[in-house]
Design an enzyme around this catalytic site. Structure first.
Site, mmCIF file in Angstrom:
data_model
loop_
_atom_site.group_PDB
_atom_site.id
_atom_site.type_symbol
_atom_site.label_atom_id
_atom_site.label_comp_id
_atom_site.label_asym_id
_atom_site.label_seq_id
_atom_site.Cartn_x
_atom_site.Cartn_y
_atom_site.Cartn_z
ATOM 1 C CG ASP A 1 12.662 71.203 14.993
ATOM 2 O OD1 ASP A 1 11.693 71.641 14.347
ATOM 3 O OD2 ASP A 1 12.945 71.593 16.136
ATOM 4 C CD GLU B 1 7.624 73.989 17.283
ATOM 5 O OE1 GLU B 1 6.618 74.408 17.875
ATOM 6 O OE2 GLU B 1 8.163 72.889 17.558
#
Length: 385
Positions: A77, A137
């Site tokens: 991400d 994350e």
């Protein structure tokens, strides 16, 4: 060999950047592409999905199923580009003046691209390379724990984990932990001239945010002068806030989100205990005046710090690959390294690029760093041969 790996890695990087994996979006298209890429190289992979199936971690073992392998981990991400002044399409890699621009080139799809490009080299090793790619994350290290748990339970025990966050290819053995909280306030609407007939959620929010600002100042004023971190103290910031519907209405709802980043040995819950006690008292007071009113605080994430403990051999191994002979370093950002360490893996952070370029408009990864990352992957393959 380096030129060939770099060419492949550049192609993979372009593919990865083209997937808008901002944390609010699904990452499944990227994961499916990686699965297909690995399958074409004869490598099977395993998804670990979130509760609603909209996102997934992915891990795979390249090489023989024996102990002593190396984990290469990165998050899929990226942070939003909203409101940032980009000079090029953030979802297309553009090279200019020796810099590879694009959202995630530095943080941290560059590392993932290099690891994937090296898969053909890793297949021939006597020890495996375990690839581990996570989701979410950037919003508190939420995705990785489920994947790490499976890897710890099912894989032949790896020797160490390398988390490829941007460190300019320097070896990092410590990072701060992070806890993220959301505060929700419900008031009672009334005309803004009749404050005695209502309760403004915004006014309560302002009071609580002032308390957090004072707490942040106190953490700064009482910093440990011997701390290796910069800044040396635990930091607290309010990242998002909203509330109210109009200037002349006492706000019915307000909420804000804050994060607290603590060095190893500093307990975030102890720091926040007085603040949470005040919220509990305020909640009782508000509900006494208006039953529907109140205030709650919810912990959204809690990722542990990483320390140098147990990483001496791992650090030495990675230093041999990078040629880094400088002092051990620490970083103030949070990462999934602490979660790998907590699961029993010897862990270090090492990857191409600078964290100073992460989350910025026109984010970039220097070609020179990409080349150093490619050299690292080749040396890793040779070390495992």
């Amino acid at each position: 060999m380096t030129d060939s790996l770099l060419t492949t890695a550049r192609d993979i990087l372009a593919r990865l950047i083209a997937f808008d994996t901002t944390s609010r979006n699904s990452n499944l298209q990227l994961i499916a592409w990686v699965e297909d890429y690995l399958d074409r190289h004869g490598v099977s992979s395993t998804r670990v999905v979130n509760e609603d199936g909209s996102k997934a971690n992915l891990y795979a073992s390249v090489g023989p199923p024996v102990e002593g392998g190396i984990i290469l981990s990165g998050h899929s991400d990226v942070v939003p580009v909203d409101g940032q002044d980009w000079q090029s399409d953030p979802w297309t890699v553009k090279e200019k003046d020796g810099l590879l621009h694009g959202r995630g080139t530095c943080d941290m799809k560059g590392f993932i691209a290099l690891a994937l490009a090296a898969v053909p080299l890793f297949r021939n090793g006597s020890k495996p390379v375990h690839l581990a790619f996570s989701y979410d994350e950037e919003i508190g290290c939420l995705g990785a724990p489920a994947m790490i748990g499976e890897m710890a339970a099912k894989l032949p025990k790896p020797a160490l984990a390398i988390i490829g966050e941007p460190t300019m290819m320097k070896v990092i053995t410590g990072h701060k932990g992070i806890t993220v909280h959301e505060v929700e306030i419900l008031g009672h609407e009334a005309h803004s001239s009749l404050t005695h007939l209502g309760l403004s959620a915004n006014m309560v929010a302002v009071e609580l945010m002032h308390d957090l600002a004072e707490l942040a100042r106190n953490l700064w004023e009482n910093a440990d002068p011997q701390s290796p971190f910069m800044p040396p103290h635990a930091t607290l910031t309010i990242g998002r806030m909203e509330g109210g519907t109009a200037a002349n209405i006492l706000a019915r709802r307000a909420h804000f989100v804050f994060d607290l980043r603590c060095p190893p040995g500093v307990d975030p819950e102890a720091i926040l205990a007085p603040f949470k006690a005040k919220i509990a008292a305020l909640d009782r007071e508000m509900r006494g005046a208006f039953p529907e009113a109140g205030v709650t605080v919810t912990r959204l994430s809690n990722a542990p710090p990483m320390t140098p403990a147990g990483s001496v051999e791992a650090e030495a191994f990675v230093r041999r690959l990078t040629g880094d002979n400088g002092p051990s370093g620490v970083v103030s950002y949070a990462a999934e390294a602490g979660q790998f360490q907590q699961a029993g893996f010897a862990t270090v952070i090492c990857g191409p690029g600078s964290i100073e370029q992460a989350h910025q408009p026109n984010e970039y990864l220097a070609v020179e760093q990409f080349e150093r990352g490619a050299d690292f992957m080749i040396r890793l393959a040779e070390a495992l041969a």
